[in-house]
Scaffold this motif. Structure first.
Motif, mmCIF file in Angstrom:
data_model
loop_
_atom_site.group_PDB
_atom_site.id
_atom_site.type_symbol
_atom_site.label_atom_id
_atom_site.label_comp_id
_atom_site.label_asym_id
_atom_site.label_seq_id
_atom_site.Cartn_x
_atom_site.Cartn_y
_atom_site.Cartn_z
ATOM 1 N N ARG A 77 4.566 -11.781 -39.232
ATOM 2 C CA ARG A 77 5.493 -10.640 -39.283
ATOM 3 C C ARG A 77 4.768 -9.289 -39.357
ATOM 4 O O ARG A 77 5.300 -8.287 -38.884
ATOM 5 C CB ARG A 77 6.436 -10.785 -40.463
ATOM 6 N N SER A 86 12.483 -15.930 -31.990
ATOM 7 C CA SER A 86 13.533 -16.212 -32.963
ATOM 8 C C SER A 86 12.947 -16.436 -34.357
ATOM 9 O O SER A 86 11.788 -16.837 -34.505
ATOM 10 C CB SER A 86 14.329 -17.443 -32.533
ATOM 11 N N HIS A 87 13.771 -16.199 -35.339
ATOM 12 C CA HIS A 87 13.362 -16.402 -36.727
ATOM 13 C C HIS A 87 12.941 -17.857 -36.950
ATOM 14 O O HIS A 87 11.924 -18.124 -37.592
ATOM 15 C CB HIS A 87 14.509 -16.019 -37.666
ATOM 16 N N ASN A 88 13.722 -18.789 -36.433
ATOM 17 C CA ASN A 88 13.408 -20.212 -36.616
ATOM 18 C C ASN A 88 12.072 -20.578 -35.986
ATOM 19 O O ASN A 88 11.287 -21.326 -36.571
ATOM 20 C CB ASN A 88 14.520 -21.091 -36.046
ATOM 21 N N ARG A 90 9.542 -18.531 -35.409
ATOM 22 C CA ARG A 90 8.485 -17.890 -36.198
ATOM 23 C C ARG A 90 8.207 -18.724 -37.455
ATOM 24 O O ARG A 90 7.053 -18.969 -37.814
ATOM 25 C CB ARG A 90 8.890 -16.467 -36.576
ATOM 26 N N CYS A 91 9.266 -19.195 -38.095
ATOM 27 C CA CYS A 91 9.094 -20.015 -39.310
ATOM 28 C C CYS A 91 8.396 -21.335 -38.999
ATOM 29 O O CYS A 91 7.546 -21.788 -39.778
ATOM 30 C CB CYS A 91 10.448 -20.272 -39.963
#
Length: 148
Positions: A77, A86-88, A90-91
């Motif tokens: 980040r 997407s957030h998912n 990246r996680c």
């Protein structure tokens, strides 16, 4: 204006990374995934510095370290060139690559897992680049450079 240089830079470096992995582990990787949409025969620029340096004599430790460095450069980040994924996604990448010591010690993460870790991110950035190109085609600058 829209430039999004990080998308193109990350895509090229991830592509180089996949080729580097194939050079080190051809028997494992070609057997599992012979046709990869993001693995081209030739690449358009010199190899990135992250991939040029050898970080360890053990090839698996070397590619894990390089994957971690690419994560820090593009996915983290706070990265200088943070890509828009997407957030998912990246996680998912963070879970595997954020902690270098944990990554190096994890025997369940092998060449195959490292080889494909950036695939979804590459797909997302590729789609963003296609959308940007479509918009650029309607700009006056595009017409100026394409019509003699």
């Amino acid at each position: 204006r829209e430039f999004s240089n990080e998308n193109l830079l990350s895509f090229i470096e991830f592509m180089y990374f996949k080729q580097h992995c194939l050079q080190l582990f051809p028997n494992v990787l070609y057997r599992n995934k012979p046709e990869d949409p993001y693995l081209w025969q030739t690449v358009p620029s010199p190899a990135p510095a992250i991939l040029e340096a050898q970080h360890n004599d053990d090839p698996l430790i070397d590619i894990k370290t390089k994957a971690h460095l690419l994560f820090e450069k593009y996915v983290q980040r706070t990265a200088e060139f943070t890509i828009n994924i997407s957030h998912n996604q990246r996680c998912d990448i963070e879970d595997m690559l954020q902690n270098l010591d944990g990554l190096l010690q994890n025997k369940n993460i092998g060449a195959w897992e490292i080889f494909e870790i950036f695939d979804v991110a590459m797909g997302e950035t590729y789609n963003l680049m296609k959308i940007s190109l479509t918009r650029f085609r309607y700009e006056a600058e595009f017409i100026e450079i394409t019509i003699p």
